[in-house]
Design a protein around this motif. Sequence first.
Motif, PDB file in Angstrom:
ATOM      1  N   ASP A   1      -0.407   0.803   8.271  1.00  0.00           N
ATOM      2  CA  ASP A   1      -1.646   0.227   8.775  1.00  0.00           C
ATOM      3  C   ASP A   1      -2.343   1.264   9.657  1.00  0.00           C
ATOM      4  OD1 ASP A   1      -1.042  -2.133   7.497  1.00  0.00           O
ATOM      5  OD2 ASP A   1      -0.239  -3.112   9.292  1.00  0.00           O
TER       6      ASP A   1
ATOM      7  N   SER B   1      -6.266   5.071   6.183  1.00  0.00           N
ATOM      8  CA  SER B   1      -7.075   4.709   5.019  1.00  0.00           C
ATOM      9  C   SER B   1      -6.492   5.306   3.753  1.00  0.00           C
ATOM     10  CB  SER B   1      -8.511   5.199   5.203  1.00  0.00           C
ATOM     11  OG  SER B   1      -8.570   6.619   5.094  1.00  0.00           O
ATOM     12  N   ASP B   2      -6.812   4.701   2.614  1.00  0.00           N
ATOM     13  CA  ASP B   2      -6.354   5.253   1.343  1.00  0.00           C
ATOM     14  C   ASP B   2      -6.938   6.635   1.102  1.00  0.00           C
ATOM     15  OD1 ASP B   2      -4.904   2.984   0.920  1.00  0.00           O
ATOM     16  OD2 ASP B   2      -6.156   2.199  -0.709  1.00  0.00           O
ATOM     17  N   GLU B   3      -8.190   6.862   1.517  1.00  0.00           N
ATOM     18  CA  GLU B   3      -8.799   8.175   1.322  1.00  0.00           C
ATOM     19  C   GLU B   3      -7.992   9.258   2.029  1.00  0.00           C
ATOM     20  OE1 GLU B   3     -10.459   5.473   2.073  1.00  0.00           O
ATOM     21  OE2 GLU B   3     -11.946   5.216   0.468  1.00  0.00           O
TER      22      GLU B   3
ATOM     23  N   THR C   1     -12.709   8.731  -5.437  1.00  0.00           N
ATOM     24  CA  THR C   1     -12.381   7.309  -5.326  1.00  0.00           C
ATOM     25  C   THR C   1     -12.534   6.621  -6.682  1.00  0.00           C
ATOM     26  OG1 THR C   1     -14.659   6.833  -4.641  1.00  0.00           O
ATOM     27  CG2 THR C   1     -13.029   7.148  -2.908  1.00  0.00           C
TER      28      THR C   1
ATOM     29  N   ARG D   1       0.857  -1.189   0.000  1.00  0.00           N
ATOM     30  CA  ARG D   1       0.000   0.000   0.000  1.00  0.00           C
ATOM     31  C   ARG D   1       0.890   1.235   0.000  1.00  0.00           C
ATOM     32  NH1 ARG D   1      -3.030   0.764   4.684  1.00  0.00           N
ATOM     33  NH2 ARG D   1      -4.403   2.138   3.479  1.00  0.00           N
TER      34      ARG D   1
ATOM     35  N   THR E   1       2.042   3.366   2.883  1.00  0.00           N
ATOM     36  CA  THR E   1       0.862   3.751   3.657  1.00  0.00           C
ATOM     37  C   THR E   1       0.779   2.825   4.867  1.00  0.00           C
ATOM     38  OG1 THR E   1      -0.308   4.449   1.654  1.00  0.00           O
ATOM     39  CG2 THR E   1      -1.640   4.031   3.618  1.00  0.00           C
TER      40      THR E   1
END
Length: 303
Positions: free
Chosen positions: A115, A118-120, A302, A88, A113
């Motif tokens: 843990d 969030s990706d957002e 998204t 990620r 990224t």
Amino acid sequence: MSRAVVYEKFGGPEVLELREVPEPHAGPGEVRVRVTAAGLNPMDWGLAARPEAAARFGITLPSGFGYDFAGVVDEVGPGVDHTAVGDRVHGGALGRAVADFVVLKASDTLFPTPDGLSDEVASTLPVAGSSAAAALAAVGLRAGDTVLIGGAAGGVGIFAVQLAKLAGATVLGTAAEGTFPFLRKLGAEPVTYGPGLADRVRELGDITAAVDLFGTETAEAALALGVPPERIATIAAGPNPPGGVRATGGADADPGALKQIAEAIVAGRLTVPVAAVFPVDRIRDAVALQAARHVHGKVVVTL
């Protein structure tokens, strides 16, 4: 085939189109990221709207759209040994981030990224987070400072306010009155922007530093209040801001700045207000909302 937001002429949100494009693949030394989220910034629609701005960044028509993204590495080209399929990541790809896939050199700026992030939210960090960190570093912000932040409720401002507070500074933030409750929740004392700013700030006490995230009004007020030019920074006033104050931007940020910001978010010491999330087929609505500058926090698309 895959999808990408593109534009063939300069203009407002109406020039943006979601199209099918050939699916890109990772070559030698490259990785491909399956993009899941793209955070919007003022520079994105500024480049799409103004040919002169696009030219400064080497963007020609037709062009893709966006810079910030987050997602998952799904292809790794020959010669890449420090990134693996399934990682990620978040990062930046100028003029091509709002797409199903982004291919970039593995040596380019690409951040893991962690843990718990969030990706957002990760997709909002590269431009705004690095710009805020660079601006505060440029003025040598330290514990005990009282810093005036211009444009405090904007996308960069929400990071600058919180990073300044984490550094032990007192924060005054310029904004419209409707954003005052929002800014107070972030830890800033709000002050209305516009004519008479220096007088209003003077009534709140002495300031020792200032960062101007929108134009030059805050920088000029700080100069009028006797703040030394070397303790004032701008990020959107061009290379020659008034009075010899410092011009900076995300490219000047410490290489570890985004990692520290991501860790602060996961630890709960910093929050990223995501004001709105749009599916990519509503890209025009997302850009219109972001460009209106009335939103408190970040706008995310998204895929």
